[in-house]
Every structure is written in C-alpha cells, then in structure tokens.
Motif scaffolding. Structure first.
Motif, mmCIF file in Angstrom:
data_model
loop_
_atom_site.group_PDB
_atom_site.id
_atom_site.type_symbol
_atom_site.label_atom_id
_atom_site.label_comp_id
_atom_site.label_asym_id
_atom_site.label_seq_id
_atom_site.Cartn_x
_atom_site.Cartn_y
_atom_site.Cartn_z
ATOM 1 N N THR A 240 0.817 -1.207 0.000
ATOM 2 C CA THR A 240 0.000 0.000 0.000
ATOM 3 C C THR A 240 0.853 1.260 0.000
ATOM 4 O O THR A 240 0.591 2.189 -0.767
ATOM 5 N N ILE A 241 1.873 1.306 0.839
ATOM 6 C CA ILE A 241 2.701 2.521 0.940
ATOM 7 C C ILE A 241 3.813 2.563 -0.106
ATOM 8 O O ILE A 241 4.441 3.599 -0.306
ATOM 9 N N GLY A 242 4.066 1.435 -0.761
ATOM 10 C CA GLY A 242 5.031 1.412 -1.858
ATOM 11 C C GLY A 242 6.483 1.298 -1.447
ATOM 12 O O GLY A 242 7.371 1.535 -2.254
ATOM 13 N N ARG A 243 6.723 0.924 -0.206
ATOM 14 C CA ARG A 243 8.115 0.763 0.236
ATOM 15 C C ARG A 243 8.188 -0.162 1.440
ATOM 16 O O ARG A 243 7.223 -0.315 2.174
ATOM 17 N N SER A 244 9.352 -0.739 1.606
ATOM 18 C CA SER A 244 9.639 -1.580 2.760
ATOM 19 C C SER A 244 10.456 -0.746 3.734
ATOM 20 O O SER A 244 11.518 -0.242 3.379
ATOM 21 N N VAL A 245 9.956 -0.574 4.948
ATOM 22 C CA VAL A 245 10.650 0.215 5.966
ATOM 23 C C VAL A 245 11.271 -0.744 6.966
ATOM 24 O O VAL A 245 10.595 -1.619 7.491
ATOM 25 N N ARG A 246 12.567 -0.565 7.203
ATOM 26 C CA ARG A 246 13.294 -1.431 8.134
ATOM 27 C C ARG A 246 14.109 -0.584 9.093
ATOM 28 O O ARG A 246 14.592 0.482 8.735
ATOM 29 N N VAL A 247 14.251 -1.087 10.316
ATOM 30 C CA VAL A 247 15.082 -0.448 11.332
ATOM 31 C C VAL A 247 16.144 -1.446 11.747
ATOM 32 O O VAL A 247 15.859 -2.637 11.921
ATOM 33 N N ASP A 248 17.366 -0.979 11.893
ATOM 34 C CA ASP A 248 18.455 -1.824 12.374
ATOM 35 C C ASP A 248 18.370 -1.867 13.898
ATOM 36 O O ASP A 248 18.815 -0.941 14.578
ATOM 37 N N ALA A 249 17.765 -2.938 14.424
ATOM 38 C CA ALA A 249 17.597 -3.072 15.870
ATOM 39 C C ALA A 249 18.930 -3.077 16.601
ATOM 40 O O ALA A 249 19.020 -2.646 17.746
ATOM 41 N N ALA A 250 19.983 -3.531 15.930
ATOM 42 C CA ALA A 250 21.314 -3.546 16.549
ATOM 43 C C ALA A 250 21.880 -2.142 16.711
ATOM 44 O O ALA A 250 22.789 -1.929 17.511
ATOM 45 N N SER A 251 21.346 -1.167 15.977
ATOM 46 C CA SER A 251 21.863 0.204 16.048
ATOM 47 C C SER A 251 21.126 1.075 17.055
ATOM 48 O O SER A 251 21.560 2.188 17.344
ATOM 49 N N VAL A 252 20.007 0.594 17.590
ATOM 50 C CA VAL A 252 19.218 1.394 18.525
ATOM 51 C C VAL A 252 20.012 1.552 19.819
ATOM 52 O O VAL A 252 20.331 0.575 20.490
ATOM 53 N N ALA A 253 20.350 2.822 20.140
ATOM 54 C CA ALA A 253 21.183 3.098 21.309
ATOM 55 C C ALA A 253 20.917 4.514 21.817
ATOM 56 O O ALA A 253 20.504 5.385 21.049
ATOM 57 N N PRO A 254 21.156 4.745 23.105
ATOM 58 C CA PRO A 254 20.991 6.104 23.636
ATOM 59 C C PRO A 254 21.918 7.089 22.931
ATOM 60 O O PRO A 254 23.026 6.740 22.528
ATOM 61 N N GLY A 255 21.435 8.316 22.761
ATOM 62 C CA GLY A 255 22.242 9.368 22.150
ATOM 63 C C GLY A 255 21.372 10.372 21.442
ATOM 64 O O GLY A 255 20.154 10.199 21.350
ATOM 65 N N GLY A 256 21.975 11.440 20.944
ATOM 66 C CA GLY A 256 21.241 12.455 20.198
ATOM 67 C C GLY A 256 20.090 13.033 20.983
ATOM 68 O O GLY A 256 20.263 13.456 22.125
ATOM 69 N N LEU A 257 18.900 13.025 20.396
ATOM 70 C CA LEU A 257 17.708 13.533 21.083
ATOM 71 C C LEU A 257 17.248 12.609 22.195
ATOM 72 O O LEU A 257 16.477 13.001 23.051
ATOM 73 N N GLY A 258 17.675 11.362 22.154
ATOM 74 C CA GLY A 258 17.257 10.368 23.138
ATOM 75 C C GLY A 258 17.670 8.971 22.718
ATOM 76 O O GLY A 258 18.338 8.257 23.440
#
Length: 148
Positions: free
Chosen positions: A48-66
């Motif tokens: 429906t949205i025309g793309r596959s969205v993926r997040v690298d769970a191994a990269s999720v870490a504290p920093g930046g805005l949060g």
C-alpha cells in the motif's frame, strides 16, 4: 528473475547485501549494512505505501535527542526520481517522551549500488506525528512493538 520482476523481498535483501558506497562529496552515512534489520510493516502495508521500511535493531542506542538508530526504506515501486529497488538509508534520532525526531544523515543508493544522493548535513528537528507511517516506525524504536 529479472530485476524488473524481482519481488519486494528480493529487492530489500539485495539492498541490504550491498557494500556501502561513498556518497557524493565523500560523506558516508552508514558504517556498515550489517545489523539486525527488522521489517516494520507487514507485506500488505508495504504494498500500500510502496516501500519496505526497516530499522536496524542492533543500532538502537541512547544518544542524540534520546535514541539513535539506522533506518532503511526500499522502494517497491519506481518514482519520478528513482527506480524500483532504490534504498534510502538514514541515521536518525528520536526523543520518545518529547515527540521530536531528527534525521542526522541520509544516503540514497540505487538498485545497482550506485550512490544517487546524500544529505548535506543534519535536518531540522520536527514533531513526531505518531499516527503517521513514520510515527509508527518511530514507535517501534521507542517501544520495540511492531505496528502489525
């Protein structure tokens, strides 16, 4: 299977297997394409949205805005600007409690691994719209619960 008939899953797998290519101007958005890439939406939603969205769970870490993380979006359909199979890699940061998000870097990689575009610098901090497609992806980063 011909590239024009490749499934969205095959396109996504090929995009994540690409070696990182230098972005225009020599900048590199991501240190590696290795990681634990988690599909955010089920296949019907991706169609429906025309793309596959993926997040690298191994990269999720504290920093930046949060919380800092890497995200990739593989286009399942061609657009005026890019062919089907193009991937947009992003380094992002989200403030889950304050509902703010920023993309610090991004790079667009063509289906053949060619760098097509890259960010000149960090984007502006914006408010998260939690009910949007992007908000649902950000909710995964904040809570670990997939929007299926």
């Amino acid at each position: 299977m011909a590239a024009s008939r490749a499934s969205p899953l095959a396109l996504a797998a090929a995009a994540f297997a690409l070696a990182l290519v230098p972005a225009p101007g020599g900048a590199q958005v991501l240190a590696t394409t290795a990681g634990k890439w988690v599909r955010i939406f089920v296949l019907d939603v991706e169609r429906t949205i025309g793309r596959s969205v993926r997040v690298d769970a191994a990269s999720v870490a504290p920093g930046g805005l949060g919380v800092n993380f890497r995200q990739a979006e593989v286009m399942n359909r061609a657009s005026r600007a890019y062919p089907r199979g193009t991937t947009r890699f992003s380094a992002r940061s989200v403030d889950c409690a304050g509902s703010r998000v920023v993309t610090t870097q991004w790079q667009v990689v063509g289906p053949d691994g060619t760098a097509l575009a890259a960010s000149p610098g960090p984007g502006a901090v914006t408010r998260v719209q939690w009910e949007s497609e992007d908000g649902k992806a950000l909710r995964y980063v904040c809570t670990g619960i997939l929007p299926r």
